[in-house]
Design a protein around this motif. Structure first.
Motif, short mmCIF file in Angstrom:
data_model
loop_
_atom_site.label_atom_id
_atom_site.label_comp_id
_atom_site.label_asym_id
_atom_site.label_seq_id
_atom_site.Cartn_x
_atom_site.Cartn_y
_atom_site.Cartn_z
N SER A 54 3.34 -0.96 -4.92
CA SER A 54 3.81 0.26 -5.56
C SER A 54 2.84 0.71 -6.65
O SER A 54 2.51 1.89 -6.76
CB SER A 54 5.20 0.04 -6.16
OG SER A 54 5.61 1.19 -6.88
N GLU A 57 -0.28 2.13 -4.95
CA GLU A 57 -0.01 3.44 -4.35
C GLU A 57 0.14 4.54 -5.40
O GLU A 57 -0.21 5.69 -5.17
CB GLU A 57 1.23 3.39 -3.46
CG GLU A 57 1.01 2.65 -2.16
CD GLU A 57 2.22 2.68 -1.24
OE1 GLU A 57 3.24 3.35 -1.58
OE2 GLU A 57 2.15 2.05 -0.18
N ASN A 58 0.66 4.19 -6.57
CA ASN A 58 0.86 5.17 -7.63
C ASN A 58 -0.32 5.28 -8.59
O ASN A 58 -0.26 6.01 -9.58
CB ASN A 58 2.15 4.87 -8.40
CG ASN A 58 3.37 5.14 -7.54
OD1 ASN A 58 3.53 6.23 -7.03
ND2 ASN A 58 4.20 4.13 -7.35
#
Length: 124
Positions: free
Chosen positions: A33, A36-37
């Motif tokens: 996460s 991806e961010n």
């Protein structure tokens, strides 16, 4: 291109959740996460894990191209270029590895020196 966004795009295209990637890579879902961010930049080794889990070549994180064009290692007269096979290829790979460890300033100095040597050799 941002690697994290590309990771998310590839993961969604394969219909995988971040939890699925966790199982396939051994990397925590929260780490995926963060990648991806855009909060974390993965190492090459980590990208290799993601590439294996997604069953894609690693270059897909850096381009939208589905396949990469293979360079033509032939001269116009159809002879092979130096470094395209055998012992020469190994030497070229060692040279590329050494260059990658040099600073940009040192690479520029080396290039200028090589150009001057080539010019002197051409005059003879």
């Amino acid at each position: 291109m941002e690697i994290g966004a590309k990771l998310g795009e590839l993961r969604i295209a394969k219909n995988l959740s971040q939890g699925d990637l966790e199982k396939r890579t051994g990397l925590l879902r929260c780490y995926t996460s963060r990648v991806e961010n855009g909060y974390t930049i993965p190492t090459i080794e980590t990208l290799e894990k993601y590439a294996r889990a997604l069953e894609v070549p690693i270059y897909r994180f850096f381009t939208n191209e589905v396949s990469v064009k293979v360079p033509n290692f032939r001269k116009p007269d159809d002879t092979l270029l130096w470094g395209s096979r055998g012992k020469e290829r190994g030497e070229l790979q060692q040279f590329a590895k050494a260059l990658s460890k040099m600073s940009q300033r040192d690479r520029n100095i080396l290039l200028v020196m090589a150009q001057k040597m080539a010019q002197q050799n051409a005059k003879r």
